[in-house]
Design a protein around this motif. Sequence first.
Motif, mmCIF file in Angstrom:
data_model
loop_
_atom_site.group_PDB
_atom_site.id
_atom_site.type_symbol
_atom_site.label_atom_id
_atom_site.label_comp_id
_atom_site.label_asym_id
_atom_site.label_seq_id
_atom_site.Cartn_x
_atom_site.Cartn_y
_atom_site.Cartn_z
ATOM 1 N N LEU A 241 -21.743 -21.438 72.515
ATOM 2 C CA LEU A 241 -21.309 -21.879 71.415
ATOM 3 C C LEU A 241 -21.892 -22.470 70.406
ATOM 4 C CD1 LEU A 241 -18.394 -23.293 70.363
ATOM 5 C CD2 LEU A 241 -19.116 -25.232 71.282
ATOM 6 N N ALA A 242 -22.984 -22.745 70.339
ATOM 7 C CA ALA A 242 -24.665 -22.427 68.931
ATOM 8 C C ALA A 242 -24.442 -20.971 68.606
ATOM 9 C CB ALA A 242 -25.563 -23.350 69.731
ATOM 10 N N LEU A 243 -24.568 -20.196 69.342
ATOM 11 C CA LEU A 243 -25.008 -19.126 68.805
ATOM 12 C C LEU A 243 -23.635 -18.286 68.313
ATOM 13 C CD1 LEU A 243 -26.283 -17.000 71.354
ATOM 14 C CD2 LEU A 243 -27.691 -17.055 69.809
ATOM 15 N N TYR A 244 -21.966 -18.755 68.550
ATOM 16 C CA TYR A 244 -21.261 -18.546 67.326
ATOM 17 C C TYR A 244 -20.894 -19.261 66.437
ATOM 18 C CZ TYR A 244 -16.276 -18.127 66.598
ATOM 19 O OH TYR A 244 -14.899 -17.574 65.601
ATOM 20 N N LEU A 245 -20.981 -21.039 66.725
ATOM 21 C CA LEU A 245 -21.083 -21.570 64.998
ATOM 22 C C LEU A 245 -21.994 -20.806 64.565
ATOM 23 C CD1 LEU A 245 -21.085 -24.979 66.597
ATOM 24 C CD2 LEU A 245 -19.514 -23.694 65.620
ATOM 25 N N LEU A 246 -23.543 -21.107 64.656
ATOM 26 C CA LEU A 246 -24.268 -20.372 63.916
ATOM 27 C C LEU A 246 -23.663 -18.906 62.931
ATOM 28 C CD1 LEU A 246 -27.064 -19.971 62.701
ATOM 29 C CD2 LEU A 246 -27.731 -18.270 65.127
ATOM 30 N N THR A 247 -23.323 -17.921 64.361
ATOM 31 C CA THR A 247 -22.877 -16.828 63.312
ATOM 32 C C THR A 247 -22.401 -16.893 62.357
ATOM 33 O OG1 THR A 247 -21.105 -16.712 65.081
ATOM 34 C CG2 THR A 247 -23.414 -14.811 64.761
ATOM 35 N N GLN A 248 -21.292 -18.444 61.947
ATOM 36 C CA GLN A 248 -20.119 -18.755 61.333
ATOM 37 C C GLN A 248 -20.554 -19.862 60.008
ATOM 38 O OE1 GLN A 248 -16.411 -18.015 61.748
ATOM 39 N NE2 GLN A 248 -17.459 -16.836 64.125
ATOM 40 N N VAL A 249 -21.466 -20.240 60.778
ATOM 41 C CA VAL A 249 -22.423 -20.685 59.238
ATOM 42 C C VAL A 249 -23.337 -20.032 58.545
ATOM 43 C CG1 VAL A 249 -21.603 -22.968 60.212
ATOM 44 C CG2 VAL A 249 -24.116 -22.146 60.706
ATOM 45 N N TYR A 250 -23.990 -19.054 59.557
ATOM 46 C CA TYR A 250 -24.680 -18.530 58.426
ATOM 47 C C TYR A 250 -24.779 -16.719 59.169
ATOM 48 C CZ TYR A 250 -29.966 -16.746 57.020
ATOM 49 O OH TYR A 250 -30.511 -16.613 56.885
ATOM 50 N N SER A 251 -24.795 -16.368 56.956
ATOM 51 C CA SER A 251 -24.518 -14.525 57.632
ATOM 52 C C SER A 251 -25.685 -13.947 57.601
ATOM 53 C CB SER A 251 -23.595 -14.096 56.084
ATOM 54 O OG SER A 251 -24.711 -14.308 55.272
ATOM 55 N N GLY A 252 -26.946 -14.776 58.251
ATOM 56 C CA GLY A 252 -27.453 -13.217 58.307
ATOM 57 C C GLY A 252 -27.836 -12.967 59.834
ATOM 58 N N VAL A 253 -27.271 -13.963 60.554
ATOM 59 C CA VAL A 253 -26.860 -13.495 61.775
ATOM 60 C C VAL A 253 -25.856 -13.355 62.218
ATOM 61 C CG1 VAL A 253 -27.670 -14.628 64.198
ATOM 62 C CG2 VAL A 253 -29.016 -14.946 62.187
ATOM 63 N N PHE A 254 -25.183 -12.110 62.472
ATOM 64 C CA PHE A 254 -23.429 -12.013 63.082
ATOM 65 C C PHE A 254 -23.811 -11.109 64.247
ATOM 66 C CE2 PHE A 254 -25.493 -8.888 60.129
ATOM 67 C CZ PHE A 254 -25.436 -7.972 60.498
ATOM 68 N N PHE A 255 -22.046 -11.009 64.661
ATOM 69 C CA PHE A 255 -21.571 -10.760 65.820
ATOM 70 C C PHE A 255 -21.454 -9.068 65.490
ATOM 71 C CE2 PHE A 255 -22.087 -14.421 68.422
ATOM 72 C CZ PHE A 255 -23.407 -14.184 69.431
ATOM 73 N N ALA A 256 -21.629 -7.750 66.061
ATOM 74 C CA ALA A 256 -20.637 -6.391 65.745
ATOM 75 C C ALA A 256 -19.682 -6.908 66.126
ATOM 76 C CB ALA A 256 -21.512 -4.879 67.034
ATOM 77 N N GLY A 257 -18.886 -6.332 64.753
ATOM 78 C CA GLY A 257 -17.541 -6.365 64.691
ATOM 79 C C GLY A 257 -16.909 -5.802 66.649
ATOM 80 N N GLY B 106 -32.511 -9.729 59.111
ATOM 81 C CA GLY B 106 -33.425 -9.381 59.425
ATOM 82 C C GLY B 106 -34.866 -10.200 59.785
ATOM 83 N N PHE B 107 -36.201 -10.386 59.305
ATOM 84 C CA PHE B 107 -37.044 -11.371 60.516
ATOM 85 C C PHE B 107 -36.666 -12.446 59.167
ATOM 86 C CE2 PHE B 107 -41.395 -12.747 60.510
ATOM 87 C CZ PHE B 107 -40.999 -13.196 61.822
ATOM 88 N N GLY B 108 -36.972 -12.958 57.879
ATOM 89 C CA GLY B 108 -36.788 -13.777 57.689
ATOM 90 C C GLY B 108 -34.986 -14.818 57.995
ATOM 91 N N ALA B 109 -34.475 -13.697 57.741
ATOM 92 C CA ALA B 109 -32.771 -14.161 58.498
ATOM 93 C C ALA B 109 -33.289 -14.726 59.339
ATOM 94 C CB ALA B 109 -31.823 -13.441 58.300
ATOM 95 N N ALA B 110 -33.337 -13.662 60.733
ATOM 96 C CA ALA B 110 -33.990 -14.435 61.975
ATOM 97 C C ALA B 110 -34.431 -15.885 62.054
ATOM 98 C CB ALA B 110 -34.712 -13.637 63.211
ATOM 99 N N ILE B 111 -35.773 -15.925 61.112
ATOM 100 C CA ILE B 111 -36.553 -17.662 60.543
ATOM 101 C C ILE B 111 -35.467 -18.690 60.647
ATOM 102 C CG2 ILE B 111 -38.318 -18.584 59.961
ATOM 103 C CD1 ILE B 111 -39.811 -15.844 60.129
ATOM 104 N N VAL B 112 -34.767 -18.423 59.946
ATOM 105 C CA VAL B 112 -33.617 -18.668 59.240
ATOM 106 C C VAL B 112 -32.282 -19.611 60.428
ATOM 107 C CG1 VAL B 112 -31.623 -19.439 57.350
ATOM 108 C CG2 VAL B 112 -33.871 -19.242 56.839
ATOM 109 N N GLY B 113 -31.961 -18.248 60.707
ATOM 110 C CA GLY B 113 -31.184 -18.893 62.055
ATOM 111 C C GLY B 113 -31.810 -19.300 63.044
ATOM 112 N N ALA B 114 -32.916 -19.056 63.376
ATOM 113 C CA ALA B 114 -33.088 -19.454 64.492
ATOM 114 C C ALA B 114 -34.074 -21.607 64.462
ATOM 115 C CB ALA B 114 -34.356 -19.560 65.184
#
Length: 122
Positions: free
Chosen positions: A12-28, A90-98
């Motif tokens: 759920l945390a991973l899913y919510l992350l992809t919903q609130v931050y566009s730098g981390v996403f799941f493949a279509g 990218g790497f910066g997006a991964a840091i912000v996403g984390a």
Amino acid sequence: MGFILRLLVNALALYLLTQVYSGVFFAGGTGVGSILIAALVMGIVNALIRPVLLLLSLPLTILTLGLFTLVVNGVVLLLVAAVTALDTAGFGAAIVGALILTIISWLLDSLVGVLGLDGKRD
């Protein structure tokens, strides 16, 4: 907290992350199974690889007063993205996403504790 509950909270945390931050996403076309697999891989990487990374980066972590841990968390997210349907911009997006993932996980863990779903008694 039980393994299944921990897996569901992480998913759920991973899913919510992809919903609130566009730098981390799941493949279509990613389904619930892919999200659960990503959460399982995240748990395995956090248990096996993250401690080694933290130990190897200990001098930098001490030098930066702990801020280098954010970089280690970003590397963990990149590793998970490399082997699952999760993707980063990218790497910066991964840091912000984390960082955002840490906050979301903390909030969800607190909610599970308040609701008494973790099995702990007062």
